[in-house]
Each structure stands twice: as C-alpha cells, then as structure tokens.
Write a protein that holds these residues in place. Sequence first.
Motif, PDB file in Angstrom:
ATOM      1  N   ALA A   1       1.180  17.256  -5.530  1.00  0.00           N
ATOM      2  CA  ALA A   1       1.373  15.850  -5.903  1.00  0.00           C
ATOM      3  C   ALA A   1       0.813  14.904  -4.843  1.00  0.00           C
ATOM      4  O   ALA A   1       0.291  13.830  -5.155  1.00  0.00           O
ATOM      5  N   VAL A   2       0.924  15.314  -3.571  1.00  0.00           N
ATOM      6  CA  VAL A   2       0.416  14.473  -2.482  1.00  0.00           C
ATOM      7  C   VAL A   2      -1.079  14.233  -2.642  1.00  0.00           C
ATOM      8  O   VAL A   2      -1.572  13.098  -2.501  1.00  0.00           O
ATOM      9  N   GLU A   3      -1.837  15.290  -2.965  1.00  0.00           N
ATOM     10  CA  GLU A   3      -3.293  15.161  -3.064  1.00  0.00           C
ATOM     11  C   GLU A   3      -3.712  14.457  -4.350  1.00  0.00           C
ATOM     12  O   GLU A   3      -4.596  13.603  -4.346  1.00  0.00           O
ATOM     13  N   VAL A   4      -3.061  14.824  -5.465  1.00  0.00           N
ATOM     14  CA  VAL A   4      -3.417  14.199  -6.738  1.00  0.00           C
ATOM     15  C   VAL A   4      -3.080  12.706  -6.729  1.00  0.00           C
ATOM     16  O   VAL A   4      -3.869  11.864  -7.196  1.00  0.00           O
ATOM     17  N   ALA A   5      -1.904  12.376  -6.210  1.00  0.00           N
ATOM     18  CA  ALA A   5      -1.491  10.974  -6.145  1.00  0.00           C
ATOM     19  C   ALA A   5      -2.405  10.162  -5.235  1.00  0.00           C
ATOM     20  O   ALA A   5      -2.715   9.001  -5.522  1.00  0.00           O
ATOM     21  N   TRP A   6      -2.859  10.755  -4.137  1.00  0.00           N
ATOM     22  CA  TRP A   6      -3.746  10.039  -3.209  1.00  0.00           C
ATOM     23  C   TRP A   6      -5.090   9.718  -3.861  1.00  0.00           C
ATOM     24  O   TRP A   6      -5.628   8.629  -3.680  1.00  0.00           O
ATOM     25  N   ALA A   7      -5.621  10.667  -4.618  1.00  0.00           N
ATOM     26  CA  ALA A   7      -6.910  10.434  -5.283  1.00  0.00           C
ATOM     27  C   ALA A   7      -6.834   9.249  -6.231  1.00  0.00           C
ATOM     28  O   ALA A   7      -7.825   8.525  -6.410  1.00  0.00           O
ATOM     29  N   ARG A   8      -5.654   9.052  -6.850  1.00  0.00           N
ATOM     30  CA  ARG A   8      -5.503   7.931  -7.783  1.00  0.00           C
ATOM     31  C   ARG A   8      -5.065   6.653  -7.078  1.00  0.00           C
ATOM     32  O   ARG A   8      -5.486   5.558  -7.456  1.00  0.00           O
ATOM     33  N   ALA A   9      -4.216   6.786  -6.070  1.00  0.00           N
ATOM     34  CA  ALA A   9      -3.660   5.595  -5.415  1.00  0.00           C
ATOM     35  C   ALA A   9      -4.665   4.894  -4.505  1.00  0.00           C
ATOM     36  O   ALA A   9      -4.652   3.668  -4.383  1.00  0.00           O
ATOM     37  N   ARG A  10      -5.535   5.662  -3.854  1.00  0.00           N
ATOM     38  CA  ARG A  10      -6.449   5.034  -2.886  1.00  0.00           C
ATOM     39  C   ARG A  10      -7.393   4.038  -3.566  1.00  0.00           C
ATOM     40  O   ARG A  10      -7.796   3.045  -2.955  1.00  0.00           O
ATOM     41  N   ARG A  11      -7.753   4.327  -4.815  1.00  0.00           N
ATOM     42  CA  ARG A  11      -8.621   3.395  -5.537  1.00  0.00           C
ATOM     43  C   ARG A  11      -7.905   2.066  -5.767  1.00  0.00           C
ATOM     44  O   ARG A  11      -8.485   0.997  -5.578  1.00  0.00           O
ATOM     45  N   THR A  12      -6.621   2.146  -6.140  1.00  0.00           N
ATOM     46  CA  THR A  12      -5.833   0.931  -6.340  1.00  0.00           C
ATOM     47  C   THR A  12      -5.647   0.173  -5.029  1.00  0.00           C
ATOM     48  O   THR A  12      -5.758  -1.061  -4.986  1.00  0.00           O
ATOM     49  N   ILE A  13      -5.380   0.919  -3.950  1.00  0.00           N
ATOM     50  CA  ILE A  13      -5.175   0.300  -2.633  1.00  0.00           C
ATOM     51  C   ILE A  13      -6.452  -0.410  -2.176  1.00  0.00           C
ATOM     52  O   ILE A  13      -6.410  -1.551  -1.684  1.00  0.00           O
TER      53      ILE A  13
ATOM     54  N   LEU B   1      -7.810  -5.328   7.052  1.00  0.00           N
ATOM     55  CA  LEU B   1      -8.615  -4.213   7.551  1.00  0.00           C
ATOM     56  C   LEU B   1      -7.743  -3.198   8.279  1.00  0.00           C
ATOM     57  O   LEU B   1      -7.948  -1.977   8.151  1.00  0.00           O
ATOM     58  N   ILE B   2      -6.775  -3.692   9.048  1.00  0.00           N
ATOM     59  CA  ILE B   2      -5.877  -2.775   9.759  1.00  0.00           C
ATOM     60  C   ILE B   2      -5.036  -1.979   8.771  1.00  0.00           C
ATOM     61  O   ILE B   2      -4.753  -0.795   8.973  1.00  0.00           O
ATOM     62  N   ASP B   3      -4.628  -2.618   7.667  1.00  0.00           N
ATOM     63  CA  ASP B   3      -3.852  -1.921   6.637  1.00  0.00           C
ATOM     64  C   ASP B   3      -4.635  -0.736   6.075  1.00  0.00           C
ATOM     65  O   ASP B   3      -4.099   0.364   5.905  1.00  0.00           O
TER      66      ASP B   3
ATOM     67  N   SER C   1       0.825  -1.207   0.000  1.00  0.00           N
ATOM     68  CA  SER C   1       0.000   0.000   0.000  1.00  0.00           C
ATOM     69  C   SER C   1       0.860   1.258   0.000  1.00  0.00           C
ATOM     70  O   SER C   1       0.568   2.234  -0.702  1.00  0.00           O
ATOM     71  N   PHE C   2       1.949   1.248   0.799  1.00  0.00           N
ATOM     72  CA  PHE C   2       2.840   2.399   0.823  1.00  0.00           C
ATOM     73  C   PHE C   2       3.500   2.605  -0.536  1.00  0.00           C
ATOM     74  O   PHE C   2       3.600   3.732  -1.033  1.00  0.00           O
ATOM     75  N   ILE C   3       3.960   1.535  -1.132  1.00  0.00           N
ATOM     76  CA  ILE C   3       4.679   1.627  -2.410  1.00  0.00           C
ATOM     77  C   ILE C   3       3.779   2.197  -3.504  1.00  0.00           C
ATOM     78  O   ILE C   3       4.188   3.038  -4.310  1.00  0.00           O
ATOM     79  N   VAL C   4       2.516   1.727  -3.541  1.00  0.00           N
ATOM     80  CA  VAL C   4       1.572   2.240  -4.542  1.00  0.00           C
ATOM     81  C   VAL C   4       1.415   3.749  -4.399  1.00  0.00           C
ATOM     82  O   VAL C   4       1.461   4.509  -5.391  1.00  0.00           O
ATOM     83  N   TYR C   5       1.244   4.217  -3.171  1.00  0.00           N
ATOM     84  CA  TYR C   5       1.052   5.654  -2.932  1.00  0.00           C
ATOM     85  C   TYR C   5       2.312   6.443  -3.250  1.00  0.00           C
ATOM     86  O   TYR C   5       2.276   7.489  -3.937  1.00  0.00           O
TER      87      TYR C   5
END
Length: 582
Positions: free
Chosen positions: A484-496, A530-532, A462-466
């Motif tokens: 970049a932090v906000e834009v990357a999170w919007a895209r990464a959270r879906r993958t996570i 779930l904890i992740d 999960s960390f690596i994806v973000y």
Amino acid sequence: MLLALLVLILAMGGVMALQKAFVPKFGLDLAGGTTVTLSPVTEAGAAPSQESLDLAVNILRDRVNGTGISDAEVAKSGDNIVISVPGAGQKEVVGRLGTTAELRFRQVLAVAPAVIAPSPLPTTPATPAPSGTGTPKPGASGQPSSTAKPAATAKPATSATPAGRALSSALTAPTPAPSTSASGSGKADKSAKATPAPSASAPSGQPTAQPSDDPMAGVDLTGVDPAVAEQFKKIDCTKKDRGQGVQDNPDKQLAACSKDGDARYILEKAAVKGTEVSGATSGVDSTTGEWIVQVTFKSKGASEFAKTTGQITSAPQPRNQLAMVLDGLVISAPVIEEPIPGGQARISGSFTQKSATDLANQLKYGALPLKFKQSSIEEVSGTLGADQLRGGLLAGAIGLVLVVLYCLLYYRGLGLVAVASLVVATILTYSTVVILGHNANFRLSLPHIIGLIVSIGITADSFIVYFERMRDEMKEGRRSLRVAVEVAWARARRTILIADAVMFIAAVVLYFLAVGGVAGFAFAMGLTTLIDIAVVFLFTKPFVALLAKLPFFAKGHKLSGLDAERMSREAPAARTTVPQEG
C-alpha cells in the motif's frame, strides 16, 4: 533518500558554521533601519514631472532591493522620494542611491595631473653627448636619448601601453586610473594597464626643461571647446566630491577628474550612452584572479562602440584612449589597440568583490532621470515590530501545536511521521532563511513570517493526501502495508506535485506583480512550497516505507492508526446488487 536529506542538512549546517551565521537577519519592521528622503534637483527649481518621479522610484527600488527579498522600501512623498533600508549601518548604501549612475563612453582629448607641481630650482645643464645632434631618439624603453637619468620609464608591451606619450616634455603624465580592458566577441582581451610616462630630459647640450605652471602647456587643444579648456585648467581634482553625481550632457565635451583624483581629463562628446547598456555582471577573471565588470550593449550601442573603437585606434596618445565616465567621474580610460565588435566590454582594475558588484548593479539597474539631493536621514526603531514579532511567533506556535494534536489524535502512530516531517521542514526553513540572510541580504519581516506560518497548512496537506491514499489501499484488507505504501505513493505524489505547483505559480505571480510586504509574503510562500516538496520526497515517503517494515505498523497495532478494526470501520459500505425483473 534519507541519506541525501541528512547530507543536505549537514551541508547547510556546515555553511552556517563556516560563515558564523546562526540567527536570521530581520527586516525594517523588526530591527529598524535607516530612512532617507531624497529631493529632486531641477533647473530653476521647477517641479519634476510625475512620470520622471515614477521612473526614479522604480529604478531606486531595483537598486536598493534588486533581489526583492531585502525588505527595503521606496515610495513617493509629494515630490520627494523616501527610501527605507533595514538594518544598522546602511547610511553608506543609501547615500549612493541618489547618484545618476549614467555611464558614458567618451574619447579622451587631453590628460594632465590633478595637481600642478611647483617649479623646481634650476638645474645644471646636462653634459653634451658625443653625437650632439640635439634630436631625441627613442630607445627600447621609449625614452628620449640623453645622458640625464630619466625620472621614470615606460616599457611598451602587449598588455601595457605608456600613458601620456604624446604629451609635451614639460608635462608629466598622471598616475593612471584603474587599468581597463575591453574584449570583443571571439577576440583575446587587450589590457590597457598604463604606466606613468617619463619626465623627458632635454636633448644633449640643452638646459633641462622646467615644468610649466600652466596645466595646458603642451596639451593639444585641437577641436577642444575653449570653455571646456578653461574649466579643465581650473578644475580641482583634489576635492573629495570631485564632481561626483554630475549629470553631464552627453552632447557636449566634458572636463572631468578620475575617480581616484589623480588625473584630469578633457573628453569628447559621448560616443555611446548608458542607455545603450543592456546588462552588466561582476565576476573573477580566470587568468588574473582579479574582479572585473562585464558590460553588454544593445544592438545600437554595440555598433556605436565598434565604430568608436575603430576610429580612435590609430589616433595619437592620449586620443587613442576611451574613457568610461560614471556620474561625471572617469572610472577608467583604457588605450584601444584594435576595434572591438561584438557589443561587450570588460572593466578591470583595483576592484574588490563589493565595488565590482556595486558598479555592476548601478549599471544594470539604469540611470535616474533626475538628480537628487539628500534632504534628511534618520534612524528608525524596530520596537513596534518586535512586539508584533512575538505575537506572530505565538500565533505560529499555537497553529503548529493544533496541527500536531490533530495528527496524533486522528492518525495515532502514523501521526508521528507528520510531526517528524514538520520538524525536518522547520530545520530546512530556518537554515535556508539564515543562509539567504547572510549571502543574499534576505531579511525576515512580518509578511515573511506570515507566509511561513501559512506554509504549515500547505505541508500538512501533503501528508494528509499521502496518508489517506495509503489507508484507502489497506481498507478491507485488500493490500498489505508495504504494498500500500508504494501504490499509494505513485498516486499521491501526482496530486501533491499539482497542488504545490499551483501554489508556487501563485507565489511567483504575486511576487513579480506586488512590491513591499506583499512581495515578501509571496517569496516566503514560494520558498516553503519548494521545501515542502523536498521534505515529502526526501523524508516522508522513505520514512513511511521504513516504518512499514516494523511489526508495530505492519501487523496493524491499535495505536498505529492502521489497525484492521479502524480500517474496516472506515471502509465504505459494500454495494448490494438488486436483480432486475425481466
């Protein structure tokens, strides 16, 4: 988000402190436990069918490990069933596993004390009353009119009905079983808290009646099987077993004792069988504060229960009582004051949290198709498991160190976020395991530990994806770190979320389809998934957003892992456009 996470960690720590639970419970392979071998008891010593044994194994597995996380094991060994329960002091729990736990609802035909009281010495005749009618007249207290002082009074009320009112004056009613009430859909609960019936005195001018040595004296035996009546006369309810575990025939009348051993009963054929019970739960009555067990019937059982309660409502005492018989013992025999539709009954009286929960679990998990006897019981050592535990923890520590080194070498300063996230995930996992162990009997076994170790890789993914999404946004200086932090999170959270959802679904399917160690592995994997999610959403992203405001990261220090030189070196080669000839 960081504040919410801090509150969650402090709350879990507070629960651990209040319950004084700081060490997780260990399973059978790590801490040892108790192993019991149950042998089936059949008529004429015939071998039980494999179908009945398989059904018994499934029921016992549900009873001993209903939540699937206590690491208990149930398996066949020839015609026997071997049950292993982790932890010390589990003999009492295991000893109850072989009972039939078959609930029957039977109409009470007769009731008498458990022990025949010795005949007292003759007493002086009572002084004649002025009326001299010789006919007992019930008063407000429900006692025959007499100048002699009654031994006890029974005061009828909405929630209290005298027990044994219809018995002969020569028969003293027993101390009642725990009070029981049954509630129908949309109806107020009707308590049936019986009080001891009085020892009636003789009418005026007559000698005082003496108790008979015959327990059948004055008992209405209309419709009672003579063989059952003889058994009722001889049954000894003072013994400790009192017929516990008797697999009674629902199609025949029954002579049985109360669970507390204070009374004996003659019971009609079963009106509703335990197989018609669809569920049972324990809880606290909101008005009385006492523990109760609520039983829900299937459609057929609901109609049978409503029909039975309707038929016995107008019957004389004690035949207006409906006994609940579990394992051949009467656990309660309430007076039915009105028909109870709706398919729900409530058992109350003298329950503790533990006894109410145990009864609900026994009823919920069904009846055994066979009766069992305990052929052997022994303690199991967990020494071998302790050695394996040290090996497993060592392997986990090595894997964790390698992940930390990789994050620090590759991501540099940004790798500190991954390390801190792993620390937070460890704290949450440990606290969860301890709390589950204390409140849900979760026991940490080797499969659980393997599942927790595997979760280290899941969390790191999960960390690596973000991080990679964020670095992609910053390459060639296209975006500032804060953007970049906000834009990357919007895209990464879906993958996570998709990756964790796939892992969680796999864990759930494996948990329900497997048993034993495999189910334990699946439970641990699902828990850490779930904890992740909680760690990534509540800690990793907010923490990165907080660090983005620091000049060390925002200006791209060489040790931050986000420096311009590193970003440009990792940027993809620029595309060159070659003009095409016309």
